[in-house]
Write a protein that holds these residues in place. Structure first.
Motif, short mmCIF file in Angstrom:
data_model
loop_
_atom_site.label_atom_id
_atom_site.label_comp_id
_atom_site.label_asym_id
_atom_site.label_seq_id
_atom_site.Cartn_x
_atom_site.Cartn_y
_atom_site.Cartn_z
N LEU A 46 38.11 42.32 30.73
CA LEU A 46 37.15 41.54 31.51
C LEU A 46 36.52 40.49 30.61
CD1 LEU A 46 35.38 44.24 33.70
CD2 LEU A 46 37.08 42.56 34.40
N SER A 47 36.52 39.26 31.09
CA SER A 47 35.89 38.17 30.37
C SER A 47 34.94 37.48 31.34
CB SER A 47 36.96 37.19 29.87
OG SER A 47 36.37 36.10 29.21
N ALA A 48 33.64 37.59 31.05
CA ALA A 48 32.61 37.03 31.94
C ALA A 48 32.77 37.58 33.36
CB ALA A 48 32.65 35.50 31.92
N GLY A 49 33.14 38.87 33.46
CA GLY A 49 33.27 39.51 34.76
C GLY A 49 34.58 39.24 35.48
N GLU A 50 35.44 38.43 34.89
CA GLU A 50 36.72 38.10 35.51
C GLU A 50 37.85 38.81 34.76
OE1 GLU A 50 37.36 36.14 38.26
OE2 GLU A 50 35.17 36.19 38.48
#
Length: 114
Positions: A86-90
């Motif tokens: 997950l990167s910034a919730g994505e």
């Protein structure tokens, strides 16, 4: 989740019954395999796919993955393990790692083979 390619080429999602939806994830995978096997053995589908989240250990590190089991009536069976972060919730997906897997839906394993 699970999908199947019908004999007419249509792709359909497989649905579990109400009690199946309440089952733990590992039990759902077993239920999908059993349901797809029943449909495949009646010669109603050409291919099947089951996707589920999981974890693997690689180089001493736990990695979150999306597992994708796939089988085709013409003799293809495999497992793809796709790392997920997950990167910034994505979600971000890494390169798929392919593995062979024994047939579980279309054919029975031959005795004496793994």
């Amino acid at each position: 989740m699970a999908w199947m390619m019908m004999r007419n080429g249509e792709i359909k999602a497989m649905k579990l019954g109400e009690s199946g939806e309440e089952a733990p994830g590992n039990i759902k995978v077993i239920m999908y395999r059993a349901g797809l096997k029943s449909i495949a053995r009646r010669n109603e589908i050409h291919a099947a796919l089951i996707a589920y989240p999981g974890q693997i250990e690689k180089d001493g590190e736990q990695i979150r993955i999306m597992a994708i089991e796939h089988e085709h009536r013409l003799g293809v069976s495999g497992l793809k393990l796709i790392p997920v972060t997950l990167s910034a919730g994505e979600p971000e997906f890494g390169d798929a790692m392919s593995q062979e897997k024994p047939f579980q839906i279309f054919y029975d394993e031959k005795k004496g083979h793994s």
